[in-house]
Design a protein around this motif. Structure first.
Motif, PDB file in Angstrom:
ATOM      1  N   VAL A 136       0.842  -1.196   0.000  1.00 12.71           N
ATOM      2  CA  VAL A 136       0.000   0.000   0.000  1.00 12.71           C
ATOM      3  C   VAL A 136       0.877   1.246   0.000  1.00 12.71           C
ATOM      4  CG1 VAL A 136      -1.721   1.298   1.301  1.00 12.71           C
ATOM      5  CG2 VAL A 136      -1.866  -1.186   1.187  1.00 12.71           C
ATOM      6  N   GLU A 137       0.525   2.170  -0.880  1.00  8.89           N
ATOM      7  CA  GLU A 137       1.209   3.460  -0.889  1.00  8.89           C
ATOM      8  C   GLU A 137       0.552   4.363   0.150  1.00  8.89           C
ATOM      9  OE1 GLU A 137       2.215   7.194  -3.898  1.00  8.89           O
ATOM     10  OE2 GLU A 137       1.166   5.407  -4.650  1.00  8.89           O
ATOM     11  N   ARG A 138       1.280   4.609   1.229  1.00  7.37           N
ATOM     12  CA  ARG A 138       0.721   5.374   2.337  1.00  7.37           C
ATOM     13  C   ARG A 138       0.700   6.861   2.019  1.00  7.37           C
ATOM     14  NH1 ARG A 138      -2.163   2.011   5.510  1.00  7.37           N
ATOM     15  NH2 ARG A 138      -0.976   0.128   5.938  1.00  7.37           N
ATOM     16  N   ARG A 139      -0.371   7.513   2.456  1.00  6.62           N
ATOM     17  CA  ARG A 139      -0.530   8.960   2.263  1.00  6.62           C
ATOM     18  C   ARG A 139      -0.071   9.672   3.544  1.00  6.62           C
ATOM     19  NH1 ARG A 139      -0.529   8.138  -2.970  1.00  6.62           N
ATOM     20  NH2 ARG A 139      -2.396   7.018  -3.721  1.00  6.62           N
ATOM     21  N   HIS A 140       1.240   9.616   3.789  1.00  7.26           N
ATOM     22  CA  HIS A 140       1.775  10.088   5.063  1.00  7.26           C
ATOM     23  C   HIS A 140       1.536  11.584   5.284  1.00  7.26           C
ATOM     24  CE1 HIS A 140       3.588   6.281   6.041  1.00  7.26           C
ATOM     25  NE2 HIS A 140       4.267   6.248   4.900  1.00  7.26           N
ATOM     26  N   HIS A 141       1.655  12.384   4.220  1.00  3.82           N
ATOM     27  CA  HIS A 141       1.462  13.824   4.379  1.00  3.82           C
ATOM     28  C   HIS A 141       0.022  14.129   4.764  1.00  3.82           C
ATOM     29  CE1 HIS A 141       2.251  18.041   3.943  1.00  3.82           C
ATOM     30  NE2 HIS A 141       1.382  18.190   2.952  1.00  3.82           N
ATOM     31  N   ALA A 142      -0.917  13.494   4.087  1.00  5.72           N
ATOM     32  CA  ALA A 142      -2.338  13.673   4.417  1.00  5.72           C
ATOM     33  C   ALA A 142      -2.612  13.181   5.833  1.00  5.72           C
ATOM     34  CB  ALA A 142      -3.218  12.929   3.410  1.00  5.72           C
ATOM     35  N   GLU A 143      -2.019  12.053   6.214  1.00  7.35           N
ATOM     36  CA  GLU A 143      -2.210  11.520   7.564  1.00  7.35           C
ATOM     37  C   GLU A 143      -1.738  12.517   8.619  1.00  7.35           C
ATOM     38  OE1 GLU A 143      -0.574   7.812  10.341  1.00  7.35           O
ATOM     39  OE2 GLU A 143      -0.076   7.903   8.206  1.00  7.35           O
ATOM     40  N   LYS A 144      -0.538  13.050   8.446  1.00 13.37           N
ATOM     41  CA  LYS A 144       0.016  13.983   9.430  1.00 13.37           C
ATOM     42  C   LYS A 144      -0.885  15.201   9.602  1.00 13.37           C
ATOM     43  CE  LYS A 144       4.065  16.889  10.322  1.00 13.37           C
ATOM     44  NZ  LYS A 144       5.408  17.307   9.818  1.00 13.37           N
ATOM     45  N   LEU A 145      -1.323  15.790   8.488  1.00 12.22           N
ATOM     46  CA  LEU A 145      -2.122  17.010   8.565  1.00 12.22           C
ATOM     47  C   LEU A 145      -3.520  16.735   9.117  1.00 12.22           C
ATOM     48  CD1 LEU A 145      -1.137  18.730   5.192  1.00 12.22           C
ATOM     49  CD2 LEU A 145      -0.300  19.260   7.489  1.00 12.22           C
ATOM     50  N   ALA A 146      -4.147  15.645   8.676  1.00 10.25           N
ATOM     51  CA  ALA A 146      -5.500  15.340   9.131  1.00 10.25           C
ATOM     52  C   ALA A 146      -5.525  15.000  10.620  1.00 10.25           C
ATOM     53  CB  ALA A 146      -6.077  14.191   8.314  1.00 10.25           C
ATOM     54  N   VAL A 147      -4.546  14.227  11.078  1.00 10.44           N
ATOM     55  CA  VAL A 147      -4.510  13.848  12.495  1.00 10.44           C
ATOM     56  C   VAL A 147      -4.210  15.066  13.361  1.00 10.44           C
ATOM     57  CG1 VAL A 147      -3.310  12.453  14.228  1.00 10.44           C
ATOM     58  CG2 VAL A 147      -3.929  11.451  12.019  1.00 10.44           C
ATOM     59  N   GLN A 148      -3.346  15.957  12.890  1.00  8.34           N
ATOM     60  CA  GLN A 148      -3.084  17.175  13.649  1.00  8.34           C
ATOM     61  C   GLN A 148      -4.338  18.038  13.741  1.00  8.34           C
ATOM     62  OE1 GLN A 148      -0.173  18.163  15.384  1.00  8.34           O
ATOM     63  NE2 GLN A 148      -1.805  19.477  16.181  1.00  8.34           N
ATOM     64  N   TYR A 149      -5.085  18.097  12.641  1.00  8.23           N
ATOM     65  CA  TYR A 149      -6.335  18.855  12.653  1.00  8.23           C
ATOM     66  C   TYR A 149      -7.314  18.265  13.655  1.00  8.23           C
ATOM     67  CZ  TYR A 149     -10.519  21.229  10.909  1.00  8.23           C
ATOM     68  OH  TYR A 149     -11.655  21.987  10.815  1.00  8.23           O
ATOM     69  N   LEU A 150      -7.404  16.930  13.678  1.00  9.44           N
ATOM     70  CA  LEU A 150      -8.290  16.267  14.633  1.00  9.44           C
ATOM     71  C   LEU A 150      -7.880  16.580  16.066  1.00  9.44           C
ATOM     72  CD1 LEU A 150     -10.523  14.252  15.393  1.00  9.44           C
ATOM     73  CD2 LEU A 150      -8.869  12.406  15.046  1.00  9.44           C
ATOM     74  N   HIS A 151      -6.590  16.522  16.347  1.00 11.91           N
ATOM     75  CA  HIS A 151      -6.115  16.863  17.693  1.00 11.91           C
ATOM     76  C   HIS A 151      -6.439  18.311  18.048  1.00 11.91           C
ATOM     77  CE1 HIS A 151      -4.019  13.361  19.282  1.00 11.91           C
ATOM     78  NE2 HIS A 151      -3.551  13.116  18.061  1.00 11.91           N
ATOM     79  N   ASP A 152      -6.280  19.211  17.091  1.00 15.22           N
ATOM     80  CA  ASP A 152      -6.587  20.628  17.354  1.00 15.22           C
ATOM     81  C   ASP A 152      -8.068  20.801  17.709  1.00 15.22           C
ATOM     82  OD1 ASP A 152      -3.963  21.268  16.800  1.00 15.22           O
ATOM     83  OD2 ASP A 152      -4.355  21.948  14.747  1.00 15.22           O
ATOM     84  N   ILE A 153      -8.934  20.103  17.004  1.00 16.69           N
ATOM     85  CA  ILE A 153     -10.367  20.170  17.306  1.00 16.69           C
ATOM     86  C   ILE A 153     -10.649  19.633  18.703  1.00 16.69           C
ATOM     87  CG2 ILE A 153     -12.627  19.236  16.671  1.00 16.69           C
ATOM     88  CD1 ILE A 153     -11.717  21.462  14.822  1.00 16.69           C
ATOM     89  N   ILE A 154     -10.066  18.485  19.016  1.00 17.01           N
ATOM     90  CA  ILE A 154     -10.300  17.859  20.309  1.00 17.01           C
ATOM     91  C   ILE A 154      -9.784  18.738  21.441  1.00 17.01           C
ATOM     92  CG2 ILE A 154      -9.639  15.886  21.762  1.00 17.01           C
ATOM     93  CD1 ILE A 154      -9.727  14.173  19.214  1.00 17.01           C
ATOM     94  N   ASP A 155      -8.664  19.420  21.214  1.00 13.62           N
ATOM     95  CA  ASP A 155      -8.028  20.231  22.252  1.00 13.62           C
ATOM     96  C   ASP A 155      -8.695  21.578  22.462  1.00 13.62           C
ATOM     97  OD1 ASP A 155      -6.236  18.184  22.622  1.00 13.62           O
ATOM     98  OD2 ASP A 155      -4.645  19.088  21.428  1.00 13.62           O
ATOM     99  N   GLN A 156      -9.662  21.938  21.638  1.00 14.36           N
ATOM    100  CA  GLN A 156     -10.269  23.258  21.738  1.00 14.36           C
ATOM    101  C   GLN A 156     -10.890  23.518  23.113  1.00 14.36           C
ATOM    102  OE1 GLN A 156     -13.136  23.689  18.601  1.00 14.36           O
ATOM    103  NE2 GLN A 156     -11.611  24.111  17.026  1.00 14.36           N
ATOM    104  N   ASP A 157     -11.503  22.507  23.687  1.00 19.76           N
ATOM    105  CA  ASP A 157     -12.201  22.680  24.970  1.00 19.76           C
ATOM    106  C   ASP A 157     -11.364  22.227  26.169  1.00 19.76           C
ATOM    107  OD1 ASP A 157     -14.316  23.681  23.626  1.00 19.76           O
ATOM    108  OD2 ASP A 157     -15.432  21.798  23.582  1.00 19.76           O
ATOM    109  N   CYS A 158     -10.118  21.849  25.908  1.00 23.62           N
ATOM    110  CA  CYS A 158      -9.282  21.351  27.001  1.00 23.62           C
ATOM    111  C   CYS A 158      -8.616  22.505  27.784  1.00 23.62           C
ATOM    112  CB  CYS A 158      -8.211  20.408  26.466  1.00 23.62           C
ATOM    113  SG  CYS A 158      -8.899  18.906  25.737  1.00 23.62           S
TER     114      CYS A 158
END
Length: 264
Positions: free
Chosen positions: A242-264
């Motif tokens: 499988v050709e991994r989409r590492h750049h997309a993974e890094k950015l999407a996961v960081q975005y998810l963490h930013d959303i989750i951390d908004q109320d922390c």
């Protein structure tokens, strides 16, 4: 065929009635009953094989025909599951879910698994199966990888907006489309969403509990992170193919963490 008594009685009643229609060339059984995995909660999945020249006429009469074969409570066509040839029914009482799939004799051999032939008027069904092997449904991990990180970002936007019903529904979609099939592959089973995982893959089913949540923003965030973690771990076995989409993974996961951390 080893079916519960209700299912056996239904098949014993309906088969002689269907055989009276000269346009029907045969009848076969698929699903859990044919596969020896049935219980009292199982559906009955029937294939009605119709002579090609009579097929259109039979298709127009399907609900009337089913009503003449059994005690039809309700029925509708299966476009929502991508199979308009199927009539999904309740029959009874006692209530039983039965799917009647109508196929042409020339199309019967096109299948993903071998059915159990219940009746074969002229030997056409057995001959068709012998000439053409089944073609299994492939689970394309590259197709998943190409989409998964876009899906993660999409779900995170719903979480960030506070659309918890949408977020919870999207987590369900990821379980059925991605994690359930991956769990089945880990134990050598055919991927079918999350069907039967508690039985065929109990360890993986326990892990999937972490992807469930209630109507709570923090729970939903935790479940989303668990979904990402399981995808990473369960798809690692195919890393070489499988050709991994590492750049997309890094950015999407960081975005998810930013959303989750908004109320922390």
């Amino acid at each position: 065929m080893d079916a519960p008594s209700l299912h056996s009685r239904f098949l014993g009643d309906v088969l002689p009635r269907i055989r009276q229609d000269a346009r029907v060339a045969g009848m076969a059984l698929t699903g859990s009953i044919a596969g020896g995995r049935c219980d009292v909660y199982s559906d009955v999945d029937l294939i009605l094989v119709v002579d090609d020249e009579d097929y259109d006429a039979v298709m127009r009469e399907r609900l009337v025909l089913i009503g003449s074969w059994t005690s039809l409570v309700a029925g509708f066509t299966g476009e929502h599951v991508g199979e308009p040839r199927v009539i999904i029914t309740l029959v009874g009482p006692p209530l039983l879910h039965v799917d009647f799939k109508f196929v042409r004799t020339s199309d019967f051999a096109e299948r993903t698994e071998d059915p159990e032939i219940l009746w074969d008027r002229d030997g056409l069904l057995a001959g068709a199966l012998a000439r053409q092997p089944p073609v299994g449904v492939a689970f394309d991990l590259q197709w998943i990888e190409d989409r998964f990180w876009v899906w993660v970002h999409y779900g995170a936007t719903k979480l960030g907006r506070g659309e918890l019903f949408e977020t919870i529904g999207f987590l369900t979609y990821l379980r059925e489309t991605v994690l359930g099939p991956l769990a089945a592959r880990r134990v050598g089973a055919v991927p079918r969403g999350v069907r039967h995982l508690e039985t065929i893959a109990p360890e993986e089913a326990r892990s999937l509990r972490a992807t469930l949540c209630g109507y709570d923003r923090h729970e939903a965030g935790r479940a989303f992170l668990a979904t990402v973690d399981l995808y990473r771990r369960w798809s690692d076995a195919d890393e070489a193919t499988v050709e991994r989409r590492h750049h997309a993974e890094k950015l999407a996961v960081q975005y998810l963490h930013d959303i989750i951390d908004q109320d922390c």
